[in-house]
Every structure is written in structure tokens, then in C-alpha cells.
Design a protein around this motif. Sequence first.
Motif, PDB file in Angstrom:
ATOM      1  N   LYS A  94       0.832  -1.196   0.000  1.00 19.05           N
ATOM      2  CA  LYS A  94       0.000   0.000   0.000  1.00 19.05           C
ATOM      3  C   LYS A  94       0.866   1.246   0.000  1.00 19.05           C
ATOM      4  N   ALA A  95       0.245   2.397  -0.257  1.00 20.91           N
ATOM      5  CA  ALA A  95       0.882   3.704  -0.094  1.00 20.91           C
ATOM      6  C   ALA A  95      -0.095   4.559   0.706  1.00 20.91           C
ATOM      7  N   CYS A  96       0.233   4.822   1.982  1.00 22.86           N
ATOM      8  CA  CYS A  96      -0.659   5.546   2.886  1.00 22.86           C
ATOM      9  C   CYS A  96       0.025   6.811   3.397  1.00 22.86           C
ATOM     10  N   TYR A  97      -0.744   7.877   3.537  1.00 22.69           N
ATOM     11  CA  TYR A  97      -0.208   9.106   4.128  1.00 22.69           C
ATOM     12  C   TYR A  97      -1.283   9.743   5.008  1.00 22.69           C
ATOM     13  N   TYR A  98      -0.829  10.520   5.977  1.00 27.04           N
ATOM     14  CA  TYR A  98      -1.730  11.087   6.972  1.00 27.04           C
ATOM     15  C   TYR A  98      -2.181  12.474   6.544  1.00 27.04           C
ATOM     16  N   VAL A  99      -3.480  12.693   6.549  1.00 20.18           N
ATOM     17  CA  VAL A  99      -4.070  13.980   6.204  1.00 20.18           C
ATOM     18  C   VAL A  99      -4.651  14.583   7.477  1.00 20.18           C
ATOM     19  N   LYS A 100      -4.191  15.762   7.827  1.00 19.23           N
ATOM     20  CA  LYS A 100      -4.649  16.403   9.062  1.00 19.23           C
ATOM     21  C   LYS A 100      -6.173  16.531   9.056  1.00 19.23           C
ATOM     22  N   GLU A 101      -6.788  16.191  10.169  1.00 14.26           N
ATOM     23  CA  GLU A 101      -8.240  16.253  10.394  1.00 14.26           C
ATOM     24  C   GLU A 101      -9.016  15.191   9.625  1.00 14.26           C
ATOM     25  N   HIS A 102      -8.318  14.360   8.839  1.00 10.34           N
ATOM     26  CA  HIS A 102      -9.009  13.287   8.100  1.00 10.34           C
ATOM     27  C   HIS A 102      -8.450  11.909   8.408  1.00 10.34           C
ATOM     28  N   GLY A 103      -7.225  11.859   8.892  1.00 12.24           N
ATOM     29  CA  GLY A 103      -6.625  10.567   9.196  1.00 12.24           C
ATOM     30  C   GLY A 103      -5.863   9.976   8.024  1.00 12.24           C
ATOM     31  N   TRP A 104      -5.629   8.685   8.086  1.00  8.03           N
ATOM     32  CA  TRP A 104      -4.827   7.997   7.077  1.00  8.03           C
ATOM     33  C   TRP A 104      -5.609   7.794   5.789  1.00  8.03           C
ATOM     34  N   GLN A 105      -4.938   8.083   4.649  1.00 11.82           N
ATOM     35  CA  GLN A 105      -5.557   7.953   3.332  1.00 11.82           C
ATOM     36  C   GLN A 105      -4.733   6.999   2.474  1.00 11.82           C
ATOM     37  N   LEU A 106      -5.433   6.165   1.712  1.00 13.46           N
ATOM     38  CA  LEU A 106      -4.781   5.271   0.754  1.00 13.46           C
ATOM     39  C   LEU A 106      -4.633   6.000  -0.567  1.00 13.46           C
ATOM     40  N   LEU A 107      -3.417   6.097  -1.065  1.00 16.04           N
ATOM     41  CA  LEU A 107      -3.158   6.856  -2.291  1.00 16.04           C
ATOM     42  C   LEU A 107      -4.003   6.365  -3.459  1.00 16.04           C
ATOM     43  N   ASP A 108      -4.106   5.086  -3.652  1.00 20.64           N
ATOM     44  CA  ASP A 108      -4.663   4.558  -4.900  1.00 20.64           C
ATOM     45  C   ASP A 108      -6.166   4.330  -4.886  1.00 20.64           C
ATOM     46  N   ASN A 109      -6.790   4.407  -3.697  1.00 16.63           N
ATOM     47  CA  ASN A 109      -8.249   4.263  -3.647  1.00 16.63           C
ATOM     48  C   ASN A 109      -8.708   4.682  -2.258  1.00 16.63           C
ATOM     49  N   SER A 110      -9.158   5.931  -2.131  1.00 14.94           N
ATOM     50  CA  SER A 110      -9.524   6.450  -0.802  1.00 14.94           C
ATOM     51  C   SER A 110     -10.636   5.640  -0.162  1.00 14.94           C
TER      52      SER A 110
END
Length: 301
Positions: free
Chosen positions: A241-257
Motif C-alpha cells: 500500500k501507499a498511505c499518508y496522513y491527512v490532518k483532520e481526516h486521518g490515514w488515506q490510501l493513495l490509490d483508492n480512498s
Amino acid sequence: MSVYADMKLDCRPDFVMLVWTESRSQADLSFFRLGDCFPTSFSAREAVFNVDINDCNFRRMVTGDQLTYTNDLTYTSSPDSRILAFTHPVVCAFQRPRDWYPPIYEPVFNTYGQGDLVFHIGLMNDDFSGPAKSTTFPLGSMIPIMASVAQETHQPMLLLLEECVAAHTPALQPDSRIYPIITNKGCLMDSVVSRSKFEPRQKTSEIRLSLQAFRFALGEEVFIHCNLAAWDPNSLDDTKKACYYVKEHGWQLLDNSALSYICDCCESSCKSRRTRSIASGKHGILEKAVLGPLIITDVNS
């Protein structure tokens, strides 16, 4: 022109011509490669390469006043061939031009499965349209990094950055000081404390990372060590996977939110599985890469 047994090599500042003359009739000259380049032409006895010296994954090295380009001529035989696979070194040496300066370190890594896979990682300019013009970044600025895998005859692959750490040395040692960037099988942990993020994909075979310049080894040379992973695009899970943290939204998956729940393990432990190789007909392959040196400067100093 240098002559090595069955090889003739003509090195020029901007191109290389290599002619391999094969005396064994069983050899299939279409199986020769110069780095990742196919022969420009071949016959029953000769394989000819007429290529730009900046192509084919030539490696550059400067020693004193000498500029050297090295590569490998390889022969990959078929399983039933009497001619065994082999590698022959290719070396072009020049007097170093007075106005020549070392380019950005852009290593290229090769591996093989069902056809060639060529991995690349490099520093980019702000819009990822070309290589960076400088390897020095002010503290807090963004460091654009792009990795890619050239697939050639492979089935489509999804490129992931599985692990990345910054270190002050080009080789990791047991006592190396490190700064974790991506851990836990694709979690961009640095995004929790910074503006670092994965950028939207343009191709499945590329991945773009905007990394905020950090304080680690401030003012010193920094090397970024990564594990690049090429996977089946349809086999995403908590270990691929490729995951990154978005402030106020939490962890997001790059390839399919919509599948961002895959990233939930970033806060704990994403279970590791043994990598299965493409060569064995499974799902993926890993390659280690080192990017650098780059320098992060303190704008207040």
C-alpha cells in the motif's frame, strides 16, 4: 577504439558504438543487452549497439581528472541453450572536462522476471517535470522525489515505496543514525508531523513523494534509503500500500480512498509477509535504492 576479444568498443563523449562478434553458432544475438538497451541491430554473428552515453543505465564515476562510464554487456540464454548466460564489462574513460560537475545522483537498479524490470529513483523539480537542478534544500521546503519502474514486456505493475529512511551514510550500518520516513509496509510516517505526502499518480508504474525537508543531519550529507516494490495492481492489502496522513481526516490510501481502512494498521503493526517473486509466477518483487547525497540547510543560520 578498444578491442576486447570478440568486442569492439568506440567511445565518444556523447555516444557509444559496441559491436559484439559471436563465434558460437548456437548463440541467439537478440538476447544481448547493453545495460537495459536492446541491440540496435543484429545478424547471425554480430550484435550492434549504437546508443547515447546517457542512456542504457551507464554509471558515471569521477576519479581525479578522469570521467569514467561503466556498463555491462549481458547475455541471457534460453533454458535449453548450450550458451550459458554471462556478463562482460564495458568501460569508457575520458579526460574530465573543466566545466563538468557531478550530476544529481540518480541510481538505476535492474532486476529480471518475465522480461526486464528497471527501477529508478531521483530528485525532481517542483512540478515533477524534470530532474532537480540542485541537491540542496532549505529546512521546511519540499523535496520532490519520484520513483519508477520500466516494465517492457511485463504485465502492468504498481510501484510502491515500502520502506524509506534517511541516513548520513550511503550504506546503512548497525550504528547508523537514521530518520524514519516510510515504515510499516508503505506508511508515510513523516506525514504525521509534517506536510509530506504522496502526490496523485500519473502512471501506476510511478510514485511521487513530496517530502518536507527535516532537521535530521542538518547541514550534512543525507542519503535516503528505500525499498521499492513492484506489485500486481489488484493485490493491495495492509502489506502492499501507499498511505499518508491527512490532518483532520486521518490515514488515506493513495490509490483508492474508499479502501483507506487498509491504512488503519499504520498506527500499530502491518503484518509482514514474505515477498513473492514475479519470477516464480506470483505477485511482486523488491529492489533496494539509495538517493543522495542531498543537503538540508537551516535558513536561519
